[in-house]
Scaffold this motif. Structure first.
Motif, PDB file in Angstrom:
ATOM      1  N   SER A 178       0.837  -1.194   0.000  1.00  0.00           N
ATOM      2  CA  SER A 178       0.000   0.000   0.000  1.00  0.00           C
ATOM      3  C   SER A 178       0.876   1.249   0.000  1.00  0.00           C
ATOM      4  O   SER A 178       1.525   1.567   0.990  1.00  0.00           O
ATOM      5  CB  SER A 178      -0.904  -0.007   1.240  1.00  0.00           C
ATOM      6  N   GLY A 179       0.877   1.960  -1.132  1.00  0.00           N
ATOM      7  CA  GLY A 179       1.685   3.162  -1.229  1.00  0.00           C
ATOM      8  C   GLY A 179       3.118   2.861  -1.590  1.00  0.00           C
ATOM      9  O   GLY A 179       3.493   1.736  -1.926  1.00  0.00           O
ATOM     10  N   ASP A 180       3.956   3.889  -1.512  1.00  0.00           N
ATOM     11  CA  ASP A 180       5.354   3.748  -1.928  1.00  0.00           C
ATOM     12  C   ASP A 180       6.321   3.860  -0.757  1.00  0.00           C
ATOM     13  O   ASP A 180       7.499   4.154  -0.925  1.00  0.00           O
ATOM     14  CB  ASP A 180       5.693   4.798  -2.991  1.00  0.00           C
ATOM     15  N   GLY A 181       5.820   3.608   0.454  1.00  0.00           N
ATOM     16  CA  GLY A 181       6.672   3.685   1.636  1.00  0.00           C
ATOM     17  C   GLY A 181       7.577   2.476   1.776  1.00  0.00           C
ATOM     18  O   GLY A 181       7.615   1.595   0.911  1.00  0.00           O
ATOM     19  N   PRO A 182       8.319   2.396   2.876  1.00  0.00           N
ATOM     20  CA  PRO A 182       9.248   1.283   3.090  1.00  0.00           C
ATOM     21  C   PRO A 182       8.546  -0.076   3.151  1.00  0.00           C
ATOM     22  O   PRO A 182       7.365  -0.163   3.498  1.00  0.00           O
ATOM     23  CB  PRO A 182       9.881   1.614   4.450  1.00  0.00           C
ATOM     24  N   VAL A 183       9.289  -1.093   2.786  1.00  0.00           N
ATOM     25  CA  VAL A 183       8.840  -2.478   2.931  1.00  0.00           C
ATOM     26  C   VAL A 183       9.741  -3.099   3.989  1.00  0.00           C
ATOM     27  O   VAL A 183      10.953  -3.205   3.795  1.00  0.00           O
ATOM     28  CB  VAL A 183       8.917  -3.240   1.605  1.00  0.00           C
ATOM     29  N   VAL A 184       9.150  -3.506   5.101  1.00  0.00           N
ATOM     30  CA  VAL A 184       9.917  -3.811   6.309  1.00  0.00           C
ATOM     31  C   VAL A 184       9.928  -5.311   6.581  1.00  0.00           C
ATOM     32  O   VAL A 184       8.861  -5.938   6.670  1.00  0.00           O
ATOM     33  CB  VAL A 184       9.317  -3.052   7.518  1.00  0.00           C
ATOM     34  N   VAL A 185      11.116  -5.866   6.720  1.00  0.00           N
ATOM     35  CA  VAL A 185      11.291  -7.267   7.105  1.00  0.00           C
ATOM     36  C   VAL A 185      11.604  -7.313   8.599  1.00  0.00           C
ATOM     37  O   VAL A 185      12.455  -6.567   9.093  1.00  0.00           O
ATOM     38  CB  VAL A 185      12.426  -7.931   6.301  1.00  0.00           C
ATOM     39  N   ALA A 213      15.855  -0.149  -2.657  1.00  0.00           N
ATOM     40  CA  ALA A 213      15.952   1.075  -1.854  1.00  0.00           C
ATOM     41  C   ALA A 213      14.806   1.186  -0.850  1.00  0.00           C
ATOM     42  O   ALA A 213      14.916   1.912   0.146  1.00  0.00           O
ATOM     43  CB  ALA A 213      15.967   2.287  -2.773  1.00  0.00           C
ATOM     44  N   ARG A 214      13.705   0.482  -1.108  1.00  0.00           N
ATOM     45  CA  ARG A 214      12.561   0.536  -0.191  1.00  0.00           C
ATOM     46  C   ARG A 214      12.667  -0.476   0.941  1.00  0.00           C
ATOM     47  O   ARG A 214      11.953  -0.366   1.940  1.00  0.00           O
ATOM     48  CB  ARG A 214      11.259   0.260  -0.951  1.00  0.00           C
ATOM     49  N   LEU A 215      13.510  -1.482   0.777  1.00  0.00           N
ATOM     50  CA  LEU A 215      13.564  -2.579   1.731  1.00  0.00           C
ATOM     51  C   LEU A 215      14.348  -2.216   2.981  1.00  0.00           C
ATOM     52  O   LEU A 215      15.462  -1.672   2.900  1.00  0.00           O
ATOM     53  CB  LEU A 215      14.185  -3.814   1.074  1.00  0.00           C
ATOM     54  N   GLU A 216      13.776  -2.509   4.128  1.00  0.00           N
ATOM     55  CA  GLU A 216      14.451  -2.281   5.408  1.00  0.00           C
ATOM     56  C   GLU A 216      14.276  -3.518   6.279  1.00  0.00           C
ATOM     57  O   GLU A 216      13.167  -4.043   6.402  1.00  0.00           O
ATOM     58  CB  GLU A 216      13.861  -1.074   6.132  1.00  0.00           C
ATOM     59  N   VAL A 217      15.364  -3.970   6.885  1.00  0.00           N
ATOM     60  CA  VAL A 217      15.287  -5.008   7.899  1.00  0.00           C
ATOM     61  C   VAL A 217      15.227  -4.300   9.248  1.00  0.00           C
ATOM     62  O   VAL A 217      16.188  -3.646   9.659  1.00  0.00           O
ATOM     63  CB  VAL A 217      16.492  -5.965   7.828  1.00  0.00           C
ATOM     64  N   PHE A 218      14.074  -4.405   9.914  1.00  0.00           N
ATOM     65  CA  PHE A 218      13.941  -3.734  11.203  1.00  0.00           C
ATOM     66  C   PHE A 218      14.731  -4.519  12.238  1.00  0.00           C
ATOM     67  O   PHE A 218      14.483  -5.720  12.444  1.00  0.00           O
ATOM     68  CB  PHE A 218      12.467  -3.645  11.618  1.00  0.00           C
TER      69      PHE A 218
END
Length: 416
Positions: free
Chosen positions: A55-62, A89-94
């Motif tokens: 949903s949207g263009d925000g981060p994608v969080v693992v 560039a959107r991917l983040e590992v929390f």
């Protein structure tokens, strides 16, 4: 009070808390992608389903919180998502984990324990389009996102808000278990049915064996109890036992390399991946754990890939193939039994080939026996309202099974 009585008291209190939570929960409009574990890194249907609903263009969080190898499992999941169209560039590992992975010398993941409470870290992902939980031990996820008193961390509050606003939350194995308001943390089917009082969960090894254990999940799925690795690890029995303990009447067993995709706005569900999803309905069932007939009146349905159904009542919305009832392909008698000397069928194939696509019988029994001679019998009954559909897909027969009756009994193996 002994430990087992304490666990039973906890279960009763948890059911009451779950009822309160479900009444006060804000209606969500987002999507859940509930994967049954052992998802292949190249599974385009499962990962693609998650990516489609971003949903949207925000981060994608693992979120690798469940894993014993947090940094590595987080990176692996991120690579799979990138393979299916998520911009790196959107991917983040929390960074959220309970244990350090000694295989990563450059980072001590145990220092991530409190990050769910770090408001600055949470603000970085406040516009996240989706969240993906890796597998491992589901109790680590709840331990890291709630306080001992049950207070929700800013991180968990954000997940609820984003789901309410239309984001997608997915997860595999442990990441599937946490979707329920109450979750299964461990135990095997045979013990759950023969020693039916729940026990405490002490270590990840107990996920596979011993007493059924339960704990509080995260409750993204408003109704129903999820179990994962379902067919391969023979978890039908433990899900049956867990349902009356949790107060839920619908059980959802998700196979490996498979996901149940749920639109929370419409209540519709879709199956993607290589396996099936089992739905148990115990609304008309009765249970007697100290008797010979342990459970009766269960309604069981099996939904293979690309099937759509209504989550609340199991009504079929879309399926592949042709009806089997009145047009059965097979006509053979079926030996009643189980174990290594019998064909190693999936539940879907067994109920299709030997029951609903077989004019030779309207009843099927599978038996499991332990070394002490205790026998558990699963009895599957073709009812007047049962429905079956056959399709040939990806080189294999696939069956949709609707409304098969099911009973569970306990006897001794030498009883006539």
């Amino acid at each position: 009070m002994d430990k087992r009585s304490a666990v039973l008291s906890w279960c009763r209190a948890a059911v009451a808390m779950a009822a309160i939570f479900s009444q006060s929960a804000v209606h969500a409009t987002g999507q859940l992608v509930i994967a049954g574990g052992a998802v292949r890194a190249d599974n385009a249907e499962v990962f693609g389903e998650f990516v489609t609903h971003l949903s949207g263009d925000g981060p994608v969080v693992v979120i690798p919180a469940a894993s014993g190898r947090p940094a590595r499992s987080g990176q692996s999941a991120a690579e799979s998502l990138a393979m299916f169209g998520v911009d790196a560039a959107r991917l983040e590992v929390f960074p959220l984990a309970l244990l350090d992975d000694r295989g990563t010398e450059d980072v001590d993941e145990s220092s991530w324990k409190e990050n769910a409470w770090d408001s600055a870290l949470v603000r970085r992902i406040e516009t996240a389009a989706g969240f993906w939980f890796t597998g491992g031990d589901q109790s680590r996820i709840t331990q890291l996102t709630r306080s001992a008193s049950g207070e929700e961390s800013p991180f968990l509050q954000l997940l609820r808000k984003r789901l309410q606003d239309g984001a997608v939350i997915g997860g595999t194995s442990a990441g599937a278990a946490i979707m329920s308001t109450l979750m299964i943390t461990g135990g095997d089917s045979f013990t759950a049915l023969t020693q039916p009082e729940p026990g405490e969960y002490n270590a990840m090894t107990e996920q596979e064996q011993g007493h059924l254990s339960l704990s509080a999940g995260l409750g993204f799925l408003p109704r129903g109890l999820v179990d994962q690795h379902f067919d391969r690890k023979a978890r039908l029995g433990r899900l049956i036992r867990a349902l009356p303990l949790t107060g839920e009447q619908v059980g959802l067993g998700v196979d490996e390399d498979t996901a149940l995709s749920v639109d929370l706005g419409t209540g519709e569900a879709r199956v993607v991946g290589s396996g099936s999803v089992v739905r148990l309905d115990t609304s008309d069932a009765s249970f007697a754990w100290d008797g010979e007939t342990l459970a009766s009146g269960i309604r069981l349905s099996v939904y293979p890939r690309l099937t759509r159904f209504r989550l609340s009542d199991g009504v079929l919305l879309e399926t592949q193939g042709e009806p089997t009832m009145g047009n059965e392909y097979y006509d053979h008698s079926v030996r009643l039994g189980g174990g290594m000397a019998f064909p190693n069928q999936t539940l879907e194939q067994m109920l299709g080939n030997d029951l609903l696509d077989n004019a030779g019988t309207n009843r099927l029994v599978r038996v499991s026996v332990d070394s002490a001679g205790t026998a558990i019998s699963y009895r599957f009954i073709q009812r007047g309202s049962s429905k079956g559909f056959w399709d040939r897909a990806q080189g294999a027969n696939r069956y949709t099974i609707i409304g098969v009756g099911m009973d569970v009994t306990r006897t001794t193996a030498n009883r006539p």
